[in-house]
Enzyme design. Structure first.
Site, PDB file in Angstrom:
ATOM      1  N   LYS A  36      35.098   2.583  27.575  1.00  0.00           N
ATOM      2  CA  LYS A  36      36.294   3.406  27.656  1.00  0.00           C
ATOM      3  C   LYS A  36      35.861   4.868  27.551  1.00  0.00           C
ATOM      4  O   LYS A  36      34.898   5.182  26.848  1.00  0.00           O
ATOM      5  CB  LYS A  36      37.263   3.084  26.521  1.00  0.00           C
ATOM      6  CG  LYS A  36      37.828   1.674  26.563  1.00  0.00           C
ATOM      7  CD  LYS A  36      38.774   1.432  25.388  1.00  0.00           C
ATOM      8  CE  LYS A  36      39.313   0.008  25.407  1.00  0.00           C
ATOM      9  NZ  LYS A  36      40.214  -0.249  24.252  1.00  0.00           N
ATOM     10  N   LYS A  52      32.256   8.641  25.988  1.00  0.00           N
ATOM     11  CA  LYS A  52      32.179   7.313  26.594  1.00  0.00           C
ATOM     12  C   LYS A  52      31.807   6.334  25.492  1.00  0.00           C
ATOM     13  O   LYS A  52      30.734   6.431  24.907  1.00  0.00           O
ATOM     14  CB  LYS A  52      31.135   7.301  27.713  1.00  0.00           C
ATOM     15  CG  LYS A  52      31.020   5.985  28.462  1.00  0.00           C
ATOM     16  CD  LYS A  52      30.029   6.116  29.610  1.00  0.00           C
ATOM     17  CE  LYS A  52      29.934   4.850  30.425  1.00  0.00           C
ATOM     18  NZ  LYS A  52      28.969   4.993  31.555  1.00  0.00           N
ATOM     19  N   ASP A 147      22.904   5.569  43.162  1.00  0.00           N
ATOM     20  CA  ASP A 147      24.282   5.075  43.186  1.00  0.00           C
ATOM     21  C   ASP A 147      25.249   6.218  43.496  1.00  0.00           C
ATOM     22  O   ASP A 147      26.281   6.376  42.847  1.00  0.00           O
ATOM     23  CB  ASP A 147      24.635   4.412  41.851  1.00  0.00           C
ATOM     24  CG  ASP A 147      25.924   3.590  41.941  1.00  0.00           C
ATOM     25  OD1 ASP A 147      26.296   3.189  43.061  1.00  0.00           O
ATOM     26  OD2 ASP A 147      26.551   3.361  40.894  1.00  0.00           O
TER      27      ASP A 147
END
Length: 430
Positions: A36, A52, A147
């Site tokens: 979260k 985080k 990524d």
């Protein structure tokens, strides 16, 4: 891959606000399957950050453990570039890992594209320039992102791009004969040589391919290759089977074609872009650190080492299971050190350690720079180090057993613990 963040519920009332260390949690920004992300405010200087929070019970397995460590390590090495999301602190408890990072008030670039569709060429080029600048810095420091996609590109309050999510990044130590060999990333943005994986691949060239896809999406508003069938998509990539919308200019098309070259040997590199006239238009040269790696120096107190030993927040991580990650991946029973917090003054703690050592018959040795206290008795050797967490408020004391761990536990630790008790706020391993 972690699924897209879901929309958060309405902000909680101030009465329900949580205090996390020296941060006040303000609201939930989003959530994924294992983490979260919250907006928070520093109680020291009011700085707005993002926290985080990773649930260890859901993530610490064979697959996720290296991703967590890799993300932190990569962000530590790339701390100083203005277009890479900055990491401030890493903390942890027995159940959670907390990454305190720069707050990107503008959210995901993906959301901006979703709202607006294609972007004006000048706007798209500006974001693209910032992305390329960040990647060049990554590659010069031996890091390949692997990524890259609009969901991992954030915007700050001023609209500047910030590259984030380094969980799949590759570091120099992951190379084998100068190449990478692990297939990873999001298929729609992944270079064909990674999907093919016949031999190794160059991580920087793979990032260049993803850059071409990001630029196409910025200018067109959609992906050039998009097929739920990976094999079908790969055939399109191999044949360069895509069409430019009519509004993309010829100079921009040239850059995209050169980046979306399925042959990495002839593909344009990130460095090559700096010689392209379309890319260089209105380019702002950022002040970049060209060092091989950047040592994280935090202003929060976690990065300040007493009397110049040079230990930063990530060194502290390796020492304290109460604050950080080393306790996630090591058997606590194998540790040969004891750690506690203290509210006493630094000098008081150091003098007390020397006093206890003398009373218990240990020979006390202090280094020339007074950064550590050595204590020896027979076959038992200790090193005591004191770290300043919050100046004049909180210390972390590490009692390291260098030699004679078993004898220390059986014959000495009880006396040491009794002698130190007046200094201790809490023991980390209890």
């Amino acid at each position: 891959m972690e699924p897209p963040m879901r929309q958060p519920p309405p902000p909680r009332s101030s009465a329900a606000t949580t205090i996390l260390g020296k941060y006040q949690v303000i609201r939930l920004l989003g959530r994924g399957s294992f983490a979260k992300v919250y907006q928070a405010r520093s109680l020291i200087d009011g700085t707005i950050v993002a926290v985080k929070i990773i649930d260890k019970s859901k993530t610490v397995d064979a697959a996720m453990e290296p991703r967590i460590v890799r993300e932190i390590d990569a962000m530590r090495r790339l701390h100083h570039h203005p277009n890479i999301l900055r990491i401030h602190e890493v903390m942890a408890t027995k159940t959670k890992i907390h990454l305190v990072v720069e707050f990107a008030a503008g959210g995901e670039l993906f959301s901006a594209i979703s709202r607006r569709g294609k972007l004006p060429e000048n706007t798209a080029r500006r974001y693209f320039q910032q992305l390329v600048s960040a990647l060049r810095f990554c590659h010069r420091n031996g890091v390949a992102h692997r990524d890259l996609k609009p969901q991992n590109l954030l915007l700050d309050a001023a609209g500047n791009l910030k590259v984030s999510d380094f969980g799949l990044s590759a570091l120099p130590e992951h190379l084998q004969n100068g190449l990478l060999h692990t297939a990873c990333g999001t298929p729609a943005y992944t270079a064909p040589e990674i999907l093919r994986l016949s031999g190794g691949y160059d991580g920087s060239k793979a990032d260049a391919w993803s850059c071409g896809l990001v630029l196409f999406v910025l200018l067109a508003g959609y992906l050039p290759f998009d097929d739920s069938n990976i094999a079908a998509m790969y055939r399109k990539i191999s044949r360069r089977d895509y069409q430019f919308p009519e509004w993309i200019t010829k100079p921009a098309r040239f850059v995209i074609r050169r980046l979306l070259d399925p042959n990495p040997e002839t593909r344009m590199s990130v460095e090559d872009l700096y010689g392209n006239s379309w890319f260089k238009k209105s380019l702002k040269v950022e002040a970049e650190s060209e060092t091989e790696s950047s040592t994280l120096n935090l202003d929060s107190g976690y990065g300040n080492r007493v009397r110049g030993l040079g230990v930063n927040a990530f060194d502290l991580i390796s020492m304290s299971s109460g604050l950080d990650l080393s306790g996630l991946f090591q058997d606590e029973g194998k540790r040969k050190e004891k750690r506690f917090t203290s509210g006493a003054k630094l000098e008081v703690v150091e003098e007390k350690v020397k006093e206890i050592g003398g009373v218990l018959g240990f020979k006390v040795e202090v280094g020339k720079d007074s950064t550590a206290i050595g204590l020896v008795k027979g076959k038992v050797a200790l090193v005591v180090q004191v770290f300043e967490i919050l100046p004049d408020e909180l210390l972390l004391v590490a009692v390291k057993v260098v030699e004679g761990g078993l004898e220390f536990e059986e014959n000495h630790w009880g006396d040491w613990k009794l002698g130190l008790q007046d200094l201790v706020l809490s023991w980390y391993n209890e």
